[in-house]
Design a protein around this motif. Sequence first.
Motif, PDB file in Angstrom:
ATOM      1  N   ALA A 179      43.109  37.318  12.809  1.00 21.34           N
ATOM      2  CA  ALA A 179      41.960  38.198  12.404  1.00 21.34           C
ATOM      3  C   ALA A 179      42.314  38.641  11.196  1.00 21.34           C
ATOM      4  CB  ALA A 179      41.654  39.200  13.610  1.00 21.34           C
ATOM      5  N   VAL A 180      41.452  38.627  10.195  1.00 23.18           N
ATOM      6  CA  VAL A 180      41.934  39.080   8.805  1.00 23.18           C
ATOM      7  C   VAL A 180      40.521  39.806   8.174  1.00 23.18           C
ATOM      8  CG1 VAL A 180      43.588  37.258   8.437  1.00 23.18           C
ATOM      9  CG2 VAL A 180      40.867  36.940   7.651  1.00 23.18           C
ATOM     10  N   ASP A 181      40.608  40.385   7.111  1.00 28.72           N
ATOM     11  CA  ASP A 181      39.571  41.121   6.161  1.00 28.72           C
ATOM     12  C   ASP A 181      39.064  40.150   5.274  1.00 28.72           C
ATOM     13  OD1 ASP A 181      41.266  40.632   3.998  1.00 28.72           O
ATOM     14  OD2 ASP A 181      42.129  42.734   4.157  1.00 28.72           O
ATOM     15  N   ALA A 182      37.656  40.535   4.679  1.00 31.73           N
ATOM     16  CA  ALA A 182      37.076  39.513   3.838  1.00 31.73           C
ATOM     17  C   ALA A 182      37.780  38.881   2.881  1.00 31.73           C
ATOM     18  CB  ALA A 182      35.814  40.318   3.349  1.00 31.73           C
ATOM     19  N   ALA A 183      38.794  39.846   1.998  1.00 33.08           N
ATOM     20  CA  ALA A 183      39.616  39.342   1.059  1.00 33.08           C
ATOM     21  C   ALA A 183      40.457  37.909   1.469  1.00 33.08           C
ATOM     22  CB  ALA A 183      40.382  40.264   0.341  1.00 33.08           C
ATOM     23  N   ALA A 184      41.066  38.054   2.639  1.00 35.03           N
ATOM     24  CA  ALA A 184      42.004  37.275   3.195  1.00 35.03           C
ATOM     25  C   ALA A 184      41.296  36.008   3.567  1.00 35.03           C
ATOM     26  CB  ALA A 184      42.935  37.841   4.363  1.00 35.03           C
ATOM     27  N   TYR A 185      40.179  36.334   4.203  1.00 38.50           N
ATOM     28  CA  TYR A 185      39.040  35.234   4.454  1.00 38.50           C
ATOM     29  C   TYR A 185      38.904  34.237   3.287  1.00 38.50           C
ATOM     30  CZ  TYR A 185      35.042  32.685   6.335  1.00 38.50           C
ATOM     31  OH  TYR A 185      33.984  31.698   6.636  1.00 38.50           O
ATOM     32  N   ARG A 186      38.562  34.782   2.332  1.00 36.83           N
ATOM     33  CA  ARG A 186      38.192  34.312   0.955  1.00 36.83           C
ATOM     34  C   ARG A 186      39.306  33.372   0.450  1.00 36.83           C
ATOM     35  NH1 ARG A 186      34.883  38.723   0.428  1.00 36.83           N
ATOM     36  NH2 ARG A 186      36.404  39.681  -0.994  1.00 36.83           N
ATOM     37  N   SER A 187      40.552  34.252   0.300  1.00 35.69           N
ATOM     38  CA  SER A 187      41.606  33.552  -0.218  1.00 35.69           C
ATOM     39  C   SER A 187      42.478  32.760   0.558  1.00 35.69           C
ATOM     40  CB  SER A 187      42.481  34.774  -0.783  1.00 35.69           C
ATOM     41  OG  SER A 187      42.967  35.526   0.364  1.00 35.69           O
TER      42      SER A 187
END
Length: 158
Positions: free
Chosen positions: A105-113
């Motif tokens: 489970a990650v945040d939006a920035a980690a999802y994009r990168s």
Amino acid sequence: MPERRPPGFTATNSTPLALAPNGASAMALGRGSASNGAVVLGAAVLLIGFLVMSGGPPLAEAAKYTVGDYGGWKFNVAGWTKGKTFRAGDVLEFKYNGAVHDVAAVDAAAYRSCLLPKGKKALRSGHDKVKLVKGTHYFICTVRGHCQANMKIAVNVI
């Protein structure tokens, strides 16, 4: 000799009854009847009493979703959420081969990168369950190249 009255008059008084198109009285059809109103009112009171005693209307049971459906957590699963409505309390089940995949489970920035932030841990059991709360949730596979191959999902929860 009995008194003759025109059709539509009661035998007890001279008040005309409303007649339905088929000739039945309105009372027989249930219109204008005080007893029908009492039955409806009684039923409403019972229903309200039941709802108050039971704590209100029954709540919908939480749904369980297997991410990726029958194929499970795999490559190109990013579009799996399309057309689905997720609610707070629903459970996501991630089923996968723990020897070759994981889920984080990650945040939006980690999802994009597609990069796992420092201090975050990935789940590796092969059968992980996550209970959802309201908001947007992001999940990725942290194995090199898997997130870039769309082994990731974004879930909007209402």
